[in-house]
Design an enzyme around this catalytic site. Structure first.
Site, PDB file in Angstrom:
ATOM      1  N   GLY A 118       2.257  -2.774  -2.936  1.00  0.00           N
ATOM      2  CA  GLY A 118       1.656  -2.377  -4.200  1.00  0.00           C
ATOM      3  C   GLY A 118       2.475  -2.818  -5.400  1.00  0.00           C
ATOM      4  O   GLY A 118       3.183  -3.833  -5.370  1.00  0.00           O
ATOM      5  N   HIS A 119       2.408  -2.009  -6.466  1.00  0.00           N
ATOM      6  CA  HIS A 119       3.040  -2.339  -7.741  1.00  0.00           C
ATOM      7  C   HIS A 119       4.564  -2.385  -7.641  1.00  0.00           C
ATOM      8  O   HIS A 119       5.212  -3.182  -8.310  1.00  0.00           O
ATOM      9  CB  HIS A 119       2.604  -1.320  -8.793  1.00  0.00           C
ATOM     10  N   PHE A 120       5.140  -1.529  -6.836  1.00  0.00           N
ATOM     11  CA  PHE A 120       6.591  -1.441  -6.740  1.00  0.00           C
ATOM     12  C   PHE A 120       7.097  -2.276  -5.557  1.00  0.00           C
ATOM     13  O   PHE A 120       7.739  -1.772  -4.637  1.00  0.00           O
ATOM     14  CB  PHE A 120       7.019   0.021  -6.631  1.00  0.00           C
TER      15      PHE A 120
END
Length: 130
Positions: free
Chosen positions: A96-98
């Protein structure tokens, strides 16, 4: 939780990472800094044509490593860079984003490889502010 959103393998997440993040967010004055940052982000989109013109003119070697399950910056956002950049390497990771939380070693390896395999001009600081 935003850190785990889009993560294929939750065991890769450090369960204490959110505590460290929260401690940073809870610092005095940080709320105002974050609000200013969010408010200022609205000015980015109108600047995209300038960014794109810079990319077309200067063709900086570019590495994009992106979480393909990122809900904040979806993977479709990585594709348009290829219209302007000829020296582009893109990797969509199953996260995901991280992405650094789950794929830090892979991203570091890709970054090292990208930098090692580029033929840099004789002056690597060309175009950089003194």
């Amino acid at each position: 939780m935003a850190v785990s959103n889009g993560v294929a393998d939750g065991t890769l997440l450090d369960p204490t990472a959110w505590l460290v993040d929260q401690a940073g967010l809870d610092r005095p004055g940080n709320r105002d800094i974050q609000m200013d940052l969010f408010y200022d982000y609205r000015t980015n989109v109108p600047l995209y044509p300038e960014f794109q013109a810079f990319f077309r003119k200067y063709q900086p070697p570019t590495l994009i490593v992106w979480g393909k399950n990122d809900f904040i910056f979806p993977p479709e956002g990585a594709a348009p860079y290829a219209r302007d950049l000829k020296n582009l390497e893109t990797h969509l990771l199953d996260t995901g984003h991280f992405a650094l939380e789950t794929h830090g070693d892979e991203i570091a390896g890709r970054s090292n490889s990208f930098l090692r395999n580029r033929s840099w001009r004789s002056n690597p600081r060309r175009g950089m502010a003194n």
